[in-house]
Scaffold this active site. Structure first.
Site, PDB file in Angstrom:
ATOM      1  N   GLY A  10       0.574  -0.962  -0.158  1.00 55.03           N
ATOM      2  CA  GLY A  10       0.286  -0.209  -0.193  1.00 55.03           C
ATOM      3  C   GLY A  10       0.877   0.924  -0.011  1.00 55.03           C
ATOM      4  O   GLY A  10       2.182   1.127  -0.064  1.00 55.03           O
ATOM      5  N   GLY A  36      -3.172  -1.967  -2.252  1.00 56.98           N
ATOM      6  CA  GLY A  36      -2.003  -1.945  -2.457  1.00 56.98           C
ATOM      7  C   GLY A  36      -1.579  -2.582  -3.983  1.00 56.98           C
ATOM      8  O   GLY A  36      -2.622  -2.070  -4.452  1.00 56.98           O
ATOM      9  N   THR A  95     -13.145  -6.380   6.890  1.00 52.87           N
ATOM     10  CA  THR A  95     -10.872  -6.153   6.611  1.00 52.87           C
ATOM     11  C   THR A  95     -11.041  -5.669   8.058  1.00 52.87           C
ATOM     12  O   THR A  95      -9.204  -6.174   8.793  1.00 52.87           O
ATOM     13  CB  THR A  95     -10.723  -5.430   5.788  1.00 52.87           C
ATOM     14  OG1 THR A  95     -10.968  -6.210   4.948  1.00 52.87           O
ATOM     15  CG2 THR A  95      -9.279  -5.217   5.787  1.00 52.87           C
ATOM     16  N   TYR A 149     -15.778   3.316  10.249  1.00 53.09           N
ATOM     17  CA  TYR A 149     -14.172   3.125  10.055  1.00 53.09           C
ATOM     18  C   TYR A 149     -13.827   3.804  10.821  1.00 53.09           C
ATOM     19  O   TYR A 149     -12.768   3.160  11.723  1.00 53.09           O
ATOM     20  CB  TYR A 149     -13.646   4.455   8.774  1.00 53.09           C
ATOM     21  CG  TYR A 149     -12.657   4.371   8.446  1.00 53.09           C
ATOM     22  CD1 TYR A 149     -11.822   2.979   8.491  1.00 53.09           C
ATOM     23  CD2 TYR A 149     -12.146   5.281   8.267  1.00 53.09           C
ATOM     24  CE1 TYR A 149     -10.553   3.261   7.993  1.00 53.09           C
ATOM     25  CE2 TYR A 149     -10.328   5.438   8.158  1.00 53.09           C
ATOM     26  CZ  TYR A 149      -9.987   4.742   8.413  1.00 53.09           C
ATOM     27  OH  TYR A 149      -8.706   4.410   7.942  1.00 53.09           O
ATOM     28  N   LYS A 153     -11.886   1.262  13.483  1.00 55.57           N
ATOM     29  CA  LYS A 153     -10.544   1.368  14.154  1.00 55.57           C
ATOM     30  C   LYS A 153     -10.527   1.568  15.375  1.00 55.57           C
ATOM     31  O   LYS A 153      -9.260   1.114  16.235  1.00 55.57           O
ATOM     32  CB  LYS A 153      -9.754   2.838  13.246  1.00 55.57           C
ATOM     33  CG  LYS A 153      -9.449   2.325  12.038  1.00 55.57           C
ATOM     34  CD  LYS A 153      -8.097   1.618  11.662  1.00 55.57           C
ATOM     35  CE  LYS A 153      -7.599   1.819  11.212  1.00 55.57           C
ATOM     36  NZ  LYS A 153      -6.173   0.640  10.621  1.00 55.57           N
TER      37      LYS A 153
END
Ligand code: UDP
Length: 336
Positions: A10, A36, A95, A149, A153
């Site tokens: 990435g 990536g 993910t 998101y 995180k």
């Protein structure tokens, strides 16, 4: 050192890989090449001390095998960037939560030090400036996809603390608005890519809202310096650090600066958020990192001024033929 870098193909990961290979480490990259790119690491392919495993971090068997064979893990693989999250919320959550859980569990099982990439997005839409690591998070409702998101995180961070409480050497880094060579032309992760691409193609620079929202942009070399410092500082274990630059700029001023540095005759166009992201979108008006903890514990100091970093980035974009991507559709937001 035998080093595993998830997300090593990435944007940030590949710059980290360059440094690690340069200092003589054995580097293994685990990357499924979603955002990536092979081009980011092509110059290392075929070297005896470098390996690429093209696989997702959701494959626990592969993750276990690679973590066991490493001395340290840099976990950078993630679904990144607001546009990406808006396009595939389910994939992004999976993910970022399940993937990180698998990587952390492997690090715990084989007792390997791990440096975990988190994000300034964790702070949500907090207007406090600067933002210190233990400041409150301020989020909108769960019907606004963007906050998934931030939440994913934050869950990663909670997982990391939980493992740290059991003794795992883990360091968490919150990256603030990274840019530099190898930015993705689709603009995944940064408005800088979008503006440079628009400027180089003579298209209008699309400023969302009134453009008065601000960010602090960090040149990727400075981000990688923070990652390496975090890995080599034992006192950092069990802690979270802001990694970024504290120089604030409005998005309108950023557009003007990129227009000037590219010598572009593009217009600057103000676009309502809803035209781009759908009706129920919320932005973060301001985001400035408090770097005192990173300075004190890691000795971290960002060095590359914005203008210089942008010049280098623009030069790279010119050399890499920053062609226009397919036109973006407005992304429908859950609940809209
Ligand atoms: N932005 C913009 N035009 C674009 C893309 C993004 O004005 O074409 C704005 C976006 O709405 C936000 C800021 O630029 O206010 C930074 O966006 P980015 O996706 O780079 O990072 P983040 O929002 O995660 O800080």
């Amino acid at each position: 050192m035998r080093v595993l870098v998830t997300g090593g193909a990435g944007f940030i990961g590949s710059h980290l890989v360059d440094q690690l290979v340069g200092r003589g480490d054995d580097v293994c990259v685990l990357d499924n090449l979603s955002t990536g790119r092979i081009d980011n690491i092509r110059h290392h392919l075929g070297r005896p001390r470098f390996a690429l495993v093209n696989e997702t971090i959701l494959n626990a068997d592969v993750v276990n095998r690679l973590v066991e064979a490493s001395d340290i893990v840099f976990h950078l693989a993630a679904a990144v960037g607001v546009p990406y999250i808006m396009e595939d919320p389910l994939g992004a959550i999976s993910t970022n939560v399940e993937g990180t859980e698998i990587v952390l569990r492997a690090a715990f099982r084989f007792w390997r030090k791990i440096v975990l990439a988190s994000s300034s997005e964790v702070y949500g839409k907090s207007t406090k400036a600067p933002l210190a690591e233990d400041d409150d998070r301020v989020l909108g409702p769960t019907t606004v996809t963007r906050w998934s998101y931030s939440s994913s995180k934050a869950i990663d961070e909670h997982f990391a603390y939980a493992y740290a409480a059991r003794g795992l050497p883990v360091v968490i880094l919150r990256f603030f608005n990274v840019y530099g060579p190898r930015i993705h032309e689709n603009g995944y992760g940064t408005v800088v890519a979008r503006f440079i691409q628009q400027a180089l193609n003579g298209r209008p620079l699309t400023v969302h809202g009134d453009g008065r929202q601000t960010r602090c942009f960090c040149y990727v070399e400075d981000t990688v310096a923070g990652i390496l410092l975090a890995a080599q500082t034992p006192e950092a274990e069990g802690h979270v650090f802001n990694i970024g630059s504290a120089v604030e700029i409005s998005i309108h001023d950023l557009a003007r600066l990129i227009k000037r540095l590219t010598g572009s005759s593009s217009e600057i166009e103000f676009v309502p958020y809803r035209d781009y992201y759908g009706l129920h979108f919320e932005d973060t008006p301001r985001r400035v990192p408090d770097l005192r903890k990173a300075r004190r514990v890691l000795g971290y100091e960002p060095r590359v001024p914005l203008e210089q970093g942008l010049e280098r980035t623009i030069e790279w974009c010119r050399r890499h033929n920053f062609l226009l991507p397919p036109s973006r559709r407005a992304v429908q937001v859950t609940g809209s």
